[in-house]
Design a protein around this motif. Structure first.
Motif, PDB file in Angstrom:
ATOM      1  N   PRO A  32       0.817  -1.204   0.000  1.00 43.24           N
ATOM      2  CA  PRO A  32       0.000   0.000   0.000  1.00 43.24           C
ATOM      3  C   PRO A  32       0.854   1.258   0.000  1.00 43.24           C
ATOM      4  CG  PRO A  32       0.274  -0.758   2.209  1.00 43.24           C
ATOM      5  CD  PRO A  32       1.029  -1.720   1.345  1.00 43.24           C
ATOM      6  N   THR A  39      -6.794  13.424   7.390  1.00 39.57           N
ATOM      7  CA  THR A  39      -8.183  13.515   7.862  1.00 39.57           C
ATOM      8  C   THR A  39      -8.339  14.444   9.053  1.00 39.57           C
ATOM      9  OG1 THR A  39      -7.985  11.650   9.377  1.00 39.57           O
ATOM     10  CG2 THR A  39      -8.666  11.162   7.110  1.00 39.57           C
ATOM     11  N   ALA A  40      -7.241  14.785   9.722  1.00 37.72           N
ATOM     12  CA  ALA A  40      -7.377  15.600  10.923  1.00 37.72           C
ATOM     13  C   ALA A  40      -7.105  17.077  10.673  1.00 37.72           C
ATOM     14  CB  ALA A  40      -6.445  15.076  12.013  1.00 37.72           C
ATOM     15  N   ARG A 260      -4.564  -4.557  -0.153  1.00 36.21           N
ATOM     16  CA  ARG A 260      -4.494  -4.178   1.253  1.00 36.21           C
ATOM     17  C   ARG A 260      -4.210  -2.693   1.299  1.00 36.21           C
ATOM     18  NH1 ARG A 260      -0.647  -5.803  -1.246  1.00 36.21           N
ATOM     19  NH2 ARG A 260      -1.684  -7.787  -1.492  1.00 36.21           N
ATOM     20  N   ILE A 262      -3.311   0.924   4.097  1.00 38.76           N
ATOM     21  CA  ILE A 262      -3.046   1.476   5.423  1.00 38.76           C
ATOM     22  C   ILE A 262      -4.153   2.472   5.723  1.00 38.76           C
ATOM     23  CG2 ILE A 262      -1.424   2.739   6.866  1.00 38.76           C
ATOM     24  CD1 ILE A 262       0.785   1.877   4.953  1.00 38.76           C
ATOM     25  N   ALA A 264      -6.200   5.453   7.830  1.00 36.02           N
ATOM     26  CA  ALA A 264      -5.754   6.734   8.376  1.00 36.02           C
ATOM     27  C   ALA A 264      -5.145   6.550   9.754  1.00 36.02           C
ATOM     28  CB  ALA A 264      -6.933   7.706   8.428  1.00 36.02           C
ATOM     29  N   ASP A 265      -5.508   5.471  10.440  1.00 42.56           N
ATOM     30  CA  ASP A 265      -4.972   5.209  11.772  1.00 42.56           C
ATOM     31  C   ASP A 265      -3.658   4.427  11.743  1.00 42.56           C
ATOM     32  OD1 ASP A 265      -5.955   2.820  10.929  1.00 42.56           O
ATOM     33  OD2 ASP A 265      -7.295   2.496  12.625  1.00 42.56           O
ATOM     34  N   GLY A 266      -3.122   4.143  10.562  1.00 39.41           N
ATOM     35  CA  GLY A 266      -1.817   3.498  10.462  1.00 39.41           C
ATOM     36  C   GLY A 266      -1.840   1.981  10.472  1.00 39.41           C
ATOM     37  N   VAL A 267      -3.024   1.398  10.525  1.00 41.19           N
ATOM     38  CA  VAL A 267      -3.131  -0.057  10.601  1.00 41.19           C
ATOM     39  C   VAL A 267      -3.307  -0.651   9.199  1.00 41.19           C
ATOM     40  CG1 VAL A 267      -4.446  -1.985  11.553  1.00 41.19           C
ATOM     41  CG2 VAL A 267      -4.134   0.111  12.888  1.00 41.19           C
ATOM     42  N   MET A 268      -2.511  -1.658   8.889  1.00 44.88           N
ATOM     43  CA  MET A 268      -2.648  -2.377   7.615  1.00 44.88           C
ATOM     44  C   MET A 268      -3.844  -3.316   7.679  1.00 44.88           C
ATOM     45  SD  MET A 268      -1.021  -3.219   4.748  1.00 44.88           S
ATOM     46  CE  MET A 268       0.751  -3.245   4.998  1.00 44.88           C
ATOM     47  N   THR A 269      -4.620  -3.317   6.625  1.00 41.31           N
ATOM     48  CA  THR A 269      -5.817  -4.149   6.635  1.00 41.31           C
ATOM     49  C   THR A 269      -6.255  -4.430   5.213  1.00 41.31           C
ATOM     50  OG1 THR A 269      -8.036  -4.366   7.567  1.00 41.31           O
ATOM     51  CG2 THR A 269      -7.451  -2.214   6.692  1.00 41.31           C
ATOM     52  N   ASP A 270      -7.159  -5.403   5.063  1.00 36.71           N
ATOM     53  CA  ASP A 270      -7.872  -5.562   3.796  1.00 36.71           C
ATOM     54  C   ASP A 270      -9.366  -5.762   4.030  1.00 36.71           C
ATOM     55  OD1 ASP A 270      -8.041  -8.167   4.689  1.00 36.71           O
ATOM     56  OD2 ASP A 270      -7.282  -9.080   2.862  1.00 36.71           O
ATOM     57  N   ASN A 271      -9.837  -5.351   5.224  1.00 37.90           N
ATOM     58  CA  ASN A 271     -11.224  -5.602   5.602  1.00 37.90           C
ATOM     59  C   ASN A 271     -11.523  -4.745   6.820  1.00 37.90           C
ATOM     60  OD1 ASN A 271     -13.727  -6.890   5.594  1.00 37.90           O
ATOM     61  ND2 ASN A 271     -13.033  -8.592   6.878  1.00 37.90           N
ATOM     62  N   ILE A 272     -12.441  -3.791   6.693  1.00 35.25           N
ATOM     63  CA  ILE A 272     -12.666  -2.840   7.779  1.00 35.25           C
ATOM     64  C   ILE A 272     -14.112  -2.872   8.261  1.00 35.25           C
ATOM     65  CG2 ILE A 272     -10.789  -1.264   7.209  1.00 35.25           C
ATOM     66  CD1 ILE A 272     -12.793   0.425   5.635  1.00 35.25           C
TER      67      ILE A 272
END
Lengths: 314, 314, 314
Positions: A32, A39-40, A260, A262, A264-272
Motif C-alpha cells: 500500500p 483527515t485531521a 491491502r 493502510i 488513516a490510523d496506520g493499521v494495515m488491513t484488507d477488511n474494515i
C-alpha cells in the motif's frame, strides 16, 4: 501458475520511473501507499461556492434485474448524486421536496454547518417546498448525506433510498481512479417485485448461487450482486482511491480481494468495520491484475447482494 | 440563513486571546482539538485512596414516562453512580448485595486489579453479603463497571441494569464540561409497563413519531428519547469532553450533529463504532451554537430511544 | 485482600533485570508494551518456500462434550491447521478436496497473491481434485484463511468449518507465548446433537449456568465454553502475544480480564471490535497472576459459548 517473485521482478523495472513508489533493493513497494488524505486537518476557505439543485421524489428503483423497489430518492437515483467539491469550498444545496406525503431534508457529516442547515429541526422541506442549506466543506474525506426529517426521523427516509455521497477532495491528494461505494440495506417490505420471492400476483422466479435468505437486501450503490453492482476498473500503475460509506441498518465490513491498505490510523488491513453512518477513505498504487471481488464479509450480507467486481488490467 | 464564513470571521476576533486554539491566518481552528487524554500512558500512584459504598437492589426504573422496567441496579439508579477518580488513585469499593435471588459483583476494565477483585470467581457478593474490591486506576479514560456474577454470568445482571461508568481523570487533561453517555439495550421481557404496548392488564398507549419497532429498548444513560434522556448543555468557548461507554447487547455507533472530533487514533470522525463493553473519550472546543441531536446511527436503535439533545448557547 | 501497591513493589525488584520493561521511579511498567508487529511494513523475501498439504473432508466435530457438528473442514480439524511462516516466506498450499458434493478453495487476506491463487474463480478444487495456490507472505500479522468457492460462495463453507489461521511472524518480533483465537459462529441446523436441545431421536440433556438462548452457537477455535475451549497459560514475566481472528456470521468483541494492550493504532484497550473477516495481533508482558476469563462481550455470544480461561502463574 507463475511465481509471485517473477511478478515482483517485472515490476522492479519501473522503480526509477515512478516517483510515488519506494524501492527496497531491486523491489518496488507499490502497495500500500499511505493515505494522501490528512483527515485531521482543517483546510482554509477557497472563496468558491458550489451550488447543487436536488429534487426528492418517488420512483421505482431496480435493485437488480427484476427486483423493483418502491423508492424515495434524490434526483431519481440511489445513491443520490455525488456532491463533489474541493476542501474549503462553500456548498449550497437547493433542495426541493416532491414527495407529497412527508417532509424531508439533507443532513451531512463532519463538514461545518450551522444548526439552520442541520436538516432536523431546521432546513427541512415540507411537501412541494424548496429549502436551501449551506455547508463549509473544510475537512477532506468521504461522508454520507441523507434525510433526517421524514418518516420516523432519519430512519424511514434512509430505508426508502434518501442518501448519497459527499466527496471533499484534499488539495494535496494524488489524482486517482476513484471508486465510491455506499453500503446500504434495503427493506423487504418496500419491494414491489423480488426475484425468487412471490409478491402479490407476481410468481417467484429462480434464484442463483448467491441468492440466500437475505437476497437483494444488501446493496452496493443501490444495486445487488456482481452483474448489476458497479464494476470498478483500473490499470496496473494507477493510483486507486476508495471512498466507502455505510448508511443502512446493519454493521458491515468492506473487503477487497488481493489488495491491502493502510488506514488513516496506520493499521494495515484488507477488511474494515463500518457501522451505519461511518465512512473510510483509503488508497493504493495498483499492482495486481485480475478480476477481484469486493464485498462485505458478513456472510448473509454477501449472499444478499453486497458484492461486486473490481477488474485490474495490465 | 447567514453564511458560515461570516461566522468564522466573528470567531477570528478571539484568536489572540484563546491559547487553546490555533490560528490559520485570520481564522481560528476551534474544533476539533486533539484529545488531552494520553490513553497509552500509565500514571504513577497518587497515594490517595477513594472509597465508594455501593448497594445492589431491585427497583422500578422509569426508562421513559410510563415505561417501567423491573430493574436491578447499583444505588437504585441506572447507570450506577459514577466512580470518578484521578489517575493514580487507589479505589476501594464496598459492595453490598440486597438482591435476595442472585449473587452479583462489580467487574471493570483497563485499570489494574488482582484476580481477587475481578468479580467473576472472586469478589462476588452473595445475597445480603458485603464484599470489598480494590482497583489501581493508573490508566486514564472512561470505562464500564458491571456485574459479572449473577444470572447467567455477566449477562443477566447487565440486562437488568447492573452497570455504571468509571471515570479516571488524567492529571494533564483540560478542565471541561463532561458528558457521560452509557449506551445500553433493555430487555422487553423485563418491562412492567411499556407505552404503546399492552402488557398484562395495561392497555397500550399512544406512540409518538420516533416510537418504532424497537421502542424503549435502546437507551442513553438508562433513559429513552430526547424528552427524557440527558439534555447536555454547553456554551461557545467551552472545552467539552464526551465519555461514551457501550454496555448492552448490540453494536452501536455514536454521532453528534454539527460537530467532529479526532479520536485517540488520529482519525477525524463524527460517528464511531462501539461494540458491547467498548468505550471512547473525546473532546472539542465548542464553536457551534444550536440544539443538536446526539444518537446511535443504527436506525432501529435511534427509533427505539437511543437519542438525546445537546444544546449550545452563545 | 492484599493491596495492589504491595504487588507493584514486588514487581519493582525485577526492574534492573528485564530489558523489555520501562522503569518509572521504583515502579515497573510491565503491561502494556507496544506491539512488536509493524503492521504497515512490507518485508523483503526470505528466499524460502514453505509447503503445506491440506485436505478438505467431511467429519463430525465435537463443539463441546455431546455437541456434535456436521462439519466440513481442513485436515479434519476446526479451525484448520495453522499456516505459520516467517515474513518474506513464499507459501505453497497443495489443497485436495475430498468433499464429494461441492468445490472448495483456500482464500486468504493481506499477503500478496495473484488472482490465480484467489480461491474464487481460480484456485478452486472440484470434488476429488488437488490444486496448488501460492502466496508471498510479505506482511506480518494474523489473518484468516477460508473457503471461498463452495455452497453459496464463501459463506456455506465457512459455516461448515472451512477456516483456519495464517500466522506470519515478523523478523523483529519478540519471542512470545502465542495464543491463537479464532472467533466463529456455528449454524444450529448443522448440529447432529446439541446438549439441552432435542434433535431427532436424541432427547434434550441438561444445560449449565451459561447455556443461554444461543447455546453452542459461538465458539473459540471451534469449541464452546471454558471446559472445552482452549485453556491458555502463561507465567508472570512471559511476553504474551494474542492473535485474534474473527471469521463467522456476527460482529464480536474480544476482551481479556485483568489485562490491557495498546493496539497497532496506539489506543489502549481491553476489548476490541471484530467484524467477520477482521483480525488483530497484540501483546503484553505478563504481570497479573490468576485465572482470568477471555470472551466476546456480546452477552448472547458469551452465553452461547464464546468464552474461555487464561491462567497466569507466578
Amino acid at each position: 501458475m507463475p511465481s509471485l517473485r517473477h511478478f515482483s521482478v517485472q515490476l522492479g523495472l519501473a522503480c526509477a520511473l515512478v516517483t510515488l513508489v519506494g524501492c527496497d533493493g531491486d523491489r518496488v513497494t507499490l502497495n500500500p501507499t499511505p493515505s494522501a488524505n490528512n483527515t485531521a486537518k482543517e483546510y482554509p476557505p477557497t472563496g468558491k461556492t458550489k451550488t447543487f439543485e436536488i429534487t426528492i421524489s418517488k420512483f421505482d428503483w431496480e435493485v437488480a434485474p427484476g427486483a423493483i423497489y418502491d423508492a424515495i430518492g434524490y434526483n431519481k437515483t440511489i445513491p443520490g448524486p455525488p456532491i463533489e467539491v474541493d476542501a474549503g469550498d462553500h456548498v449550497v444545496i437547493k433542495l426541493t421536496n416532491k414527495d407529497p406525503d412527508a417532509p424531508h431534508s439533507v443532513h451531512t457529516h463532519v463538514v461545518r454547518f450551522p444548526v439552520g442547515s442541520d436538516g432536523v429541526m431546521y432546513g427541512v422541506a415540507k411537501p412541494n417546498e424548496t429549502v436551501t442549506v449551506e455547508w463549509d466543506a473544510v475537512f477532506a474525506g468521504s461522508f454520507p448525506y441523507h434525510d433526517h426529517a421524514g418518516m420516523g426521523g432519519e430512519t424511514g427516509g434512509i430505508r426508502a433510498g434518501l442518501f448519497g455521497p459527499l466527496i471533499v477532495h484534499a488539495p494535496d491528494e494524488v489524482k486517482a481512479v476513484e471508486n465510491v461505494v455506499m453500503l446500504s440495506d434495503f427493506d423487504v417490505t418496500r419491494f414491489k417485485l423480488l426475484p425468487g420471492v412471490g409478491i402479490g400476483d407476481a410468481a417467484p422466479s429462480d434464484i442463483g448461487e448467491y441468492r440466500g435468505g437475505h437476497q437483494y437486501m444488501h446493496t452496493i450503490d443501490g444495486r445487488a450482486y456482481p452483474e448489476w453492482s458497479p464494476h470498478f476498473r483500473a490499470k496496473v500503475g494507477d493510483h486507486v482511491r476508495w471512498r466507502v460509506i455505510s448508511i443502512g441498518q446493519e454493521f458491515h465490513t468492506f473487503h477487497v480481494h488481493g489488495h491491502r491498505w493502510i488506514g488513516a490510523d496506520g493499521v494495515m488491513t484488507d477488511n474494515i468495520n463500518l457501522g451505519p453512518g461511518t465512512y473510510s477513505t483509503f488508497e493504493w498504487l495498483e499492482d495486481n491484475p485480475g478480476d477481484w471481488l469486493y464485498h462485505c464479509h458478513v456472510p448473509d450480507h454477501m449472499e444478499g447482494g453486497m458484492m461486486g467486481l473490481y477488474t485490474v488490467t495490465k
